[in-house]
Design a protein around this motif. Structure first.
Motif, PDB file in Angstrom:
ATOM      1  N   VAL A 320     -15.301 -29.535   8.048  1.00  0.00           N
ATOM      2  CA  VAL A 320     -14.023 -29.271   7.910  1.00  0.00           C
ATOM      3  C   VAL A 320     -13.743 -27.860   8.774  1.00  0.00           C
ATOM      4  CG1 VAL A 320     -12.265 -28.081   6.214  1.00  0.00           C
ATOM      5  CG2 VAL A 320     -13.877 -29.961   5.444  1.00  0.00           C
ATOM      6  N   PRO A 321     -14.331 -26.764   8.523  1.00  0.00           N
ATOM      7  CA  PRO A 321     -14.154 -25.587   9.409  1.00  0.00           C
ATOM      8  C   PRO A 321     -14.501 -25.687  10.801  1.00  0.00           C
ATOM      9  CG  PRO A 321     -16.085 -25.252   8.170  1.00  0.00           C
ATOM     10  CD  PRO A 321     -15.579 -26.418   7.597  1.00  0.00           C
ATOM     11  N   THR A 322     -15.505 -26.462  11.234  1.00  0.00           N
ATOM     12  CA  THR A 322     -15.776 -26.526  12.484  1.00  0.00           C
ATOM     13  C   THR A 322     -14.821 -27.467  13.412  1.00  0.00           C
ATOM     14  OG1 THR A 322     -17.127 -28.462  11.951  1.00  0.00           O
ATOM     15  CG2 THR A 322     -18.150 -26.180  12.302  1.00  0.00           C
ATOM     16  N   THR A 323     -14.283 -28.118  12.550  1.00  0.00           N
ATOM     17  CA  THR A 323     -13.059 -29.132  13.416  1.00  0.00           C
ATOM     18  C   THR A 323     -11.807 -28.344  13.416  1.00  0.00           C
ATOM     19  OG1 THR A 323     -14.166 -31.356  12.503  1.00  0.00           O
ATOM     20  CG2 THR A 323     -11.809 -31.385  13.279  1.00  0.00           C
ATOM     21  N   LEU A 324     -11.432 -27.799  12.217  1.00  0.00           N
ATOM     22  CA  LEU A 324     -10.030 -26.877  12.529  1.00  0.00           C
ATOM     23  C   LEU A 324     -10.075 -25.755  13.439  1.00  0.00           C
ATOM     24  CD1 LEU A 324      -7.617 -26.371  11.333  1.00  0.00           C
ATOM     25  CD2 LEU A 324      -8.547 -24.993   9.287  1.00  0.00           C
ATOM     26  N   VAL A 347     -19.646 -23.300  20.769  1.00  0.00           N
ATOM     27  CA  VAL A 347     -20.144 -23.241  19.602  1.00  0.00           C
ATOM     28  C   VAL A 347     -19.447 -24.159  18.273  1.00  0.00           C
ATOM     29  CG1 VAL A 347     -20.575 -21.455  17.519  1.00  0.00           C
ATOM     30  CG2 VAL A 347     -20.733 -21.000  20.088  1.00  0.00           C
ATOM     31  N   ALA A 348     -18.411 -23.992  18.499  1.00  0.00           N
ATOM     32  CA  ALA A 348     -17.432 -24.914  17.390  1.00  0.00           C
ATOM     33  C   ALA A 348     -18.212 -26.406  17.309  1.00  0.00           C
ATOM     34  CB  ALA A 348     -16.065 -24.820  17.389  1.00  0.00           C
ATOM     35  N   ARG A 349     -18.049 -26.821  18.757  1.00  0.00           N
ATOM     36  CA  ARG A 349     -18.319 -28.230  18.894  1.00  0.00           C
ATOM     37  C   ARG A 349     -19.958 -28.404  18.455  1.00  0.00           C
ATOM     38  NH1 ARG A 349     -15.750 -32.663  19.598  1.00  0.00           N
ATOM     39  NH2 ARG A 349     -17.405 -33.692  21.279  1.00  0.00           N
ATOM     40  N   PHE A 350     -20.815 -27.426  18.724  1.00  0.00           N
ATOM     41  CA  PHE A 350     -22.246 -27.693  18.349  1.00  0.00           C
ATOM     42  C   PHE A 350     -22.316 -27.780  16.962  1.00  0.00           C
ATOM     43  CE2 PHE A 350     -26.493 -26.303  17.276  1.00  0.00           C
ATOM     44  CZ  PHE A 350     -27.090 -26.925  18.170  1.00  0.00           C
TER      45      PHE A 350
END
Length: 445
Positions: A320-324, A347-350
């Motif tokens: 949820v947070p990493t996609t948003l 970092v978000a994609r990882f």
């Protein structure tokens, strides 16, 4: 009764035949992922042409690449069901690999867009024979005590192949033409032909590995005359919850795959928003795969001790947070200026990949726990089909929704992941009691 060889494992709890199958899929994935880079270059060259019915070359390229997923995903449950009915997996895998090799050679002789479409359809059919039956083989060869580790290892090798292919593909095309002597004759092939022949050769290598190292498990053919559609349960047959647990896992897998894939078609927009080059976008795209490669095997093995659901739940929450965050990065400096926004996206994609690693292999292992003897192909194909549809739908959805704002496709995908959290908590149950259960607030077994 399972094949007695299923009890044989290495020091990591992985069946040797599963390792051989994983190597075969890695080889085939290298060639298949080659085409993701080579085909757009081939379409843009003067070597292929034809009528487009008013469609742009960019659309034609996207359509040719997406045909594979849209063909193989709906066919997977039927090939999986047929492999259960015949109690044979190996022949399906070999047939699919042979089709991929034929199609790989065929690209070298294609001259029109619609020949490329036909070859992608052929490869899609091949994928429908390979994907559900290889996963079913892993399930048949594993036991309740090591299924997670086997699923994780299998997926790790497959993803290594998928990640290596695109890195080498562009270099092969650029290095052509290639010349070599055969006696007094000098032969020359283009970089494109070399890439296509190489892709075909990886399928041939995979064919040889499966033919020589893999044996069909000793399972009984299913006696039911039901089709896949008849056997597909959406509602829980016991009436204790709303959704059938396998269908619930498929829903979560679809949401996960869609959230991963929304990033794929936004390369030009991401580069413009973050003021970066295409190399950085490629690194960001690969970050998800890197996380999967590093974590699928250890997470899969951990589920054999601590249970499947706890990892699926934590992974879905992390999505949820990493996609948003990926949709918010261009407008908000989420690292407060400590690093560039491009690296924040990496970092978000990882960490989105970390979430994905905690969902997919454990979900396959849990579905394998649920599957009845001799019905692995039918049961697990529900998840592989859902994942395939998610990967195919994500880019199309993001290309449409981004017109309303960069954050919109990511916000929708994050919202679906949040729905997935609720689905996991309320509709997914453990089949086997964890050997080392982890207490978790709100976690219902």
């Amino acid at each position: 009764m399972r094949n007695p060889t299923t009890a044989v494992t290495d020091g990591l709890g992985v069946n040797p035949q599963v390792l051989a199958l994983a190597l075969a899929r890695m080889s085939e994935s290298v060639g298949n992922s080659f085409l993701i880079v080579v085909l757009p270059l081939f379409i843009a060259s003067d070597l292929v042409g034809g009528g487009t019915f008013g469609l742009t070359e960019v659309f034609i390229t996207g359509f040719i690449l997406s045909v594979f997923g849209f063909v193989n995903s709906p066919l997977q449950p039927f090939t999986g069901r047929l492999s259960d009915r015949t109690a044979r997996r190996k022949v399906f895998v070999l047939f699919g690999l042979a089709l991929i090799a034929v199609a790989g050679v065929g690209y070298a002789f294609a001259t029109t867009y619609w020949q490329l479409v036909g070859l992608r359809v052929l490869q899609g059919i091949a994928g429908a024979f390979i994907i559900p039956t290889t996963v079913a083989l892993v399930n048949d060869l594993a036991t309740d005590e090591n299924r997670g580790g086997n699923m994780g290892t299998y997926n790790t090798f497959r993803l290594v192949g998928f990640g290596v292919g695109p890195i080498a593909a562009g270099g092969v095309v650029a290095a052509g033409p290639f010349s070599f002597s055969v006696g007094a004759t000098t032969l020359s092939i283009t970089g494109f032909d070399a890439a296509f022949y190489f892709a075909a050769s990886t399928a041939v290598l995979a064919f040889l590995l499966v033919a020589t190292l893999i044996r069909d498990p000793d399972i009984e053919p299913t006696e039911s005359e039901e089709s896949f559609l008849d056997s597909l349960a959406i509602r829980d047959p016991t009436g204790t919850q709303l959704l059938d647990p396998v269908f619930a896992l498929a829903v979560v897998s679809f949401f996960m795959a869609l959230g991963i894939a929304v990033f794929a078609t936004l390369g030009d927009i991401v580069n413009a928003e973050l003021d970066q080059g295409p190399d950085m976008f490629g690194l960001q795209f690969a970050a998800f795969v890197l996380a999967q490669i590093f974590l699928q095997a250890p997470i899969g093995r951990a589920t054999d001790f601590y249970g499947r659901k706890v990892f699926i739940l934590l992974g879905t929450v992390l999505l949820v947070p990493t996609t948003l965050a990926q949709g918010l990065i261009p407008d908000y400096s989420l690292a407060f200026g400590l690093i560039s926004d491009s690296w924040v996206m990496f970092v978000a994609r990882f960490f989105q990949g970390v979430g994905g690693a905690m969902v997919f292999a454990p979900a396959l292992a849990l579905a394998g726990d649920i599957a009845k003897e001799g019905e692995s192909g039918t049961t697990l194909s529900v998840l592989t089909m859902a994942f395939g549809f998610g990967v195919a739908a994500g880019p199309l959805l993001s290309g449409w929704l981004v017109a309303w704002g960069f954050v919109v496709p990511f916000a929708l995908a994050a919202g679906l992941a949040a729905v997935g959290v609720v689905v996991v908590i309320t509709q997914v149950t453990e089949v086997n009691a964890p050997r080392r259960p982890i207490p978790l607030v709100g976690y219902v077994t």
